[in-house]
Design a protein around this motif. Structure first.
Motif, mmCIF file in Angstrom:
data_model
loop_
_atom_site.group_PDB
_atom_site.id
_atom_site.type_symbol
_atom_site.label_atom_id
_atom_site.label_comp_id
_atom_site.label_asym_id
_atom_site.label_seq_id
_atom_site.Cartn_x
_atom_site.Cartn_y
_atom_site.Cartn_z
ATOM 1 N N VAL A 359 0.869 -1.180 0.000
ATOM 2 C CA VAL A 359 0.000 0.000 0.000
ATOM 3 C C VAL A 359 0.903 1.226 0.000
ATOM 4 N N TYR A 360 0.499 2.241 -0.756
ATOM 5 C CA TYR A 360 1.280 3.472 -0.875
ATOM 6 C C TYR A 360 0.441 4.641 -0.355
ATOM 7 N N CYS A 361 1.112 5.629 0.230
ATOM 8 C CA CYS A 361 0.414 6.819 0.717
ATOM 9 C C CYS A 361 1.271 8.055 0.493
ATOM 10 N N TRP A 362 0.669 9.077 -0.113
ATOM 11 C CA TRP A 362 1.281 10.410 -0.273
ATOM 12 C C TRP A 362 0.340 11.389 0.402
ATOM 13 N N TYR A 363 0.833 12.076 1.424
ATOM 14 C CA TYR A 363 -0.055 12.829 2.314
ATOM 15 C C TYR A 363 0.463 14.243 2.541
ATOM 16 N N ALA A 364 -0.211 15.212 1.926
ATOM 17 C CA ALA A 364 0.078 16.636 2.144
ATOM 18 C C ALA A 364 -1.274 17.335 2.149
ATOM 19 N N VAL A 375 5.287 10.537 2.906
ATOM 20 C CA VAL A 375 5.133 9.482 1.902
ATOM 21 C C VAL A 375 5.639 8.165 2.478
ATOM 22 N N PHE A 376 4.841 7.119 2.305
ATOM 23 C CA PHE A 376 5.310 5.801 2.736
ATOM 24 C C PHE A 376 4.716 4.706 1.868
ATOM 25 N N ALA A 377 5.361 3.555 1.923
ATOM 26 C CA ALA A 377 4.826 2.318 1.360
ATOM 27 C C ALA A 377 4.890 1.275 2.464
ATOM 28 N N ARG A 378 3.937 0.326 2.426
ATOM 29 C CA ARG A 378 3.895 -0.642 3.513
ATOM 30 C C ARG A 378 3.389 -2.003 3.046
ATOM 31 N N THR A 379 3.746 -3.024 3.822
ATOM 32 C CA THR A 379 3.153 -4.347 3.720
ATOM 33 C C THR A 379 2.276 -4.514 4.959
ATOM 34 N N GLN A 381 3.171 -5.898 7.666
ATOM 35 C CA GLN A 381 3.992 -5.774 8.875
ATOM 36 C C GLN A 381 4.953 -4.596 8.850
ATOM 37 N N TYR A 382 5.464 -4.241 7.670
ATOM 38 C CA TYR A 382 6.533 -3.252 7.628
ATOM 39 C C TYR A 382 6.110 -1.999 6.863
ATOM 40 N N LYS A 383 6.682 -0.872 7.284
ATOM 41 C CA LYS A 383 6.380 0.411 6.654
ATOM 42 C C LYS A 383 7.681 1.180 6.447
ATOM 43 N N LEU A 384 7.861 1.670 5.218
ATOM 44 C CA LEU A 384 9.038 2.462 4.875
ATOM 45 C C LEU A 384 8.609 3.863 4.459
ATOM 46 N N TYR A 385 9.112 4.878 5.164
ATOM 47 C CA TYR A 385 8.850 6.266 4.818
ATOM 48 C C TYR A 385 9.894 6.766 3.825
ATOM 49 N N ARG A 386 9.543 7.785 3.052
ATOM 50 C CA ARG A 386 10.475 8.385 2.109
ATOM 51 C C ARG A 386 11.709 8.931 2.826
ATOM 52 N N SER A 387 11.543 9.271 4.103
ATOM 53 C CA SER A 387 12.669 9.760 4.905
ATOM 54 C C SER A 387 13.711 8.683 5.169
ATOM 55 N N ASN A 410 18.104 -10.336 7.160
ATOM 56 C CA ASN A 410 18.119 -10.466 5.698
ATOM 57 C C ASN A 410 16.716 -10.316 5.118
ATOM 58 N N LYS A 411 15.736 -10.872 5.804
ATOM 59 C CA LYS A 411 14.345 -10.753 5.349
ATOM 60 C C LYS A 411 13.904 -9.296 5.359
ATOM 61 N N GLN A 412 14.239 -8.595 6.430
ATOM 62 C CA GLN A 412 13.850 -7.197 6.524
ATOM 63 C C GLN A 412 14.529 -6.350 5.445
ATOM 64 N N LYS A 413 15.773 -6.659 5.119
ATOM 65 C CA LYS A 413 16.489 -5.911 4.094
ATOM 66 C C LYS A 413 15.822 -6.099 2.729
ATOM 67 N N LYS A 414 15.350 -7.321 2.452
ATOM 68 C CA LYS A 414 14.664 -7.575 1.187
ATOM 69 C C LYS A 414 13.361 -6.783 1.107
ATOM 70 N N ILE A 415 12.610 -6.764 2.208
ATOM 71 C CA ILE A 415 11.354 -6.011 2.228
ATOM 72 C C ILE A 415 11.613 -4.524 2.093
ATOM 73 N N TYR A 416 12.654 -4.053 2.776
ATOM 74 C CA TYR A 416 13.045 -2.633 2.677
ATOM 75 C C TYR A 416 13.329 -2.269 1.222
ATOM 76 N N ASP A 417 14.096 -3.114 0.537
ATOM 77 C CA ASP A 417 14.447 -2.827 -0.865
ATOM 78 C C ASP A 417 13.199 -2.802 -1.750
ATOM 79 N N ILE A 418 12.257 -3.722 -1.524
ATOM 80 C CA ILE A 418 11.024 -3.755 -2.314
ATOM 81 C C ILE A 418 10.206 -2.475 -2.096
ATOM 82 N N LEU A 419 10.080 -2.085 -0.809
ATOM 83 C CA LEU A 419 9.273 -0.917 -0.505
ATOM 84 C C LEU A 419 9.942 0.370 -0.992
#
Length: 419
Positions: A359-364, A375-379, A381-387, A410-419
């Motif tokens: 899921v993606y979100c752009w919020y202003a 701005v963030f993308a998430r699964t 369990q995990y959420k990555l902000y543009r920051s 290693n699993k978290q790094k893969k999810i981070y890269d995808i997001l």
């Protein structure tokens, strides 16, 4: 002015369709969206409120556990109605860019009678509802302000409402939510022999928190404060549920229920002034925040003939509603729209095709400025902000401890890269 800039061609749904082709006629759709009504407000979700009619919809359909909106009203409405993320079409709070095409435009062009009743907040032009595809409208905060000359709220007691181009200042002892619901019921009666689309963006349960006609001490006087008194919130949830029940009962009375898909959701998280229970634990509303309590909303899709009592744990966001509704109704989507949403229609038929992976979100929300947008993308369990901040939201609900790169598995790094 109705949209005439494009034409729509029909396509037939396959014989396996559980909706229109099954009944030999096109499916009616009623989309109900409660205001400032988070996931925790529905009893069937484990919430602490009594919502028997909404729970019954879940029993007769599919209850989605992971539907996500934007954290605030107008951004969510723009996303919902256009099938696009705000980064592509959001211009300002309380506005919808008139160049956009909505789900109502598409369904209207494909032969549906269309109606909207409740909260507008998308532009004060007199022709705005018609321009965006609605044949009939009954709206608060359309051409008129949200408050009267005394700064009292005008959505609940003695409301000020635009009805099909006429502004009506309703008298003492009237309650806005009843008027919006009555308008929808009359529209359904008038269009019972043709396919119809109803969009019901409720004014409940947004502040000011006020008593309802079913409260022990109902006050038919406009609220003079923005917040009102949170003590009334449970009664407002109960009245929301009652109005949902009125719509369902009318469809059953007219023998339309088996051919009408009802979608129920909320536009964003509950007000931060409201403390609820979710699965027995304290849950503070997060409206305006990008944490889960600001973006996690209920989603129930119900049609007695064709859907089972089940729970769906796949990700859904507000861009997905437009393509799903078009799939259900056999309405084609011009490729020029370039939607962001993914239809979850196949999931309603028990299939897992095209399941969303993020899921993606752009919020202003107030002033469009990409530099300052959250701005963030998430699964799940995990959420990555543009920051660059990366969170395990299942373990860190309030997002207080970002996971540093050197701490990632290693699993978290893969999810981070995808997001």
């Amino acid at each position: 002015m109705k949209q005439t800039l494009f034409s729509i061609s029909f396509f037939c749904l396959s014989s396996s369709c559980i909706y229109a082709s099954y009944f030999g006629e096109r499916m009616n759709v009623v989309l109900i969206m409660a205001d400032d009504f988070g996931y925790e407000c529905v009893g069937a979700n484990g919430g602490g409120y009594d919502t028997p009619y909404i729970d019954k919809l879940a029993k007769e359909g599919i209850r989605f556990e992971h539907c996500y909106s934007n954290p605030l009203s107008t951004p969510s409405r723009v996303q919902l109605m256009t099938g696009k993320y705000n980064v592509r079409n959001y211009t300002a709070f309380a506005k919808l860019d008139r160049k956009e095409i909505t789900f109502a435009n598409l369904l209207q062009q494909s032969g549906y009678a269309t109606c909207i009743a409740g909260k507008w907040q998308l532009g004060r032009e007199e022709d705005a509802p018609a321009h965006f595809g609605f044949d009939k409208f009954c709206l608060w905060q359309h051409t008129q302000k949200a408050v009267d000359a005394q700064r009292c709220d005008t959505r609940y007691a003695n409301p000020v409402i635009d009805i099909d181009g006429q502004t009506i200042d309703f008298p003492q002892n009237t309650f806005g939510p009843d008027i919006y619901c009555d308008f929808i019921l009359e529209f359904i009666r008038e269009n019972k022999t043709k396919p119809f689309f109803v969009y019901y963006p409720m004014v409940l349960t947004h502040s000011p928190f006020v008593s309802t006609p079913d409260s022990e001490n109902w006050s038919p006087i406009r609220s003079s404060t923005y917040k009102g008194n949170p003590i009334h919130f449970p009664d407002m949830v109960k009245y929301t549920d009652k109005l949902v029940g009125r719509v369902v009962d009318e469809l059953e009375k007219l023998q339309l229920r088996d051919n009408t898909l009802i979608i129920f959701t909320g536009d964003n998280g509950t007000s931060t002034a409201i403390v609820s229970l979710l699965n027995g634990k304290t849950y503070v509303g997060g409206k305006g925040k990008t944490i889960d309590s600001g973006t996690h909303v209920p989603l129930i899709v119900s049609c007695p003939k064709g859907l089972r009592d089940e729970v769906n744990s796949n990700l859904v966001d507000f861009t997905d509603f437009l393509p799903t509704i078009c799939d259900i109704t056999g309405t084609s989507i011009p490729s020029s729209l370039e939607l962001d949403g993914k239809s979850f229609y196949s999931q309603l038929k028990g299939k897992s095709r095209k399941v969303r992976q993020w899921v993606y979100c752009w919020y202003a929300p107030q002033k469009v400025c990409n530099k300052n947008a959250t701005v963030f993308a998430r699964t799940h369990q995990y959420k990555l902000y543009r920051s660059g901040e990366f969170y395990d939201v299942q373990r860190d609900f309030y997002e207080t401890q970002p996971i540093l790169e050197e701490q990632m598995t290693n699993k978290q790094k893969k999810i981070y890269d995808i997001l």
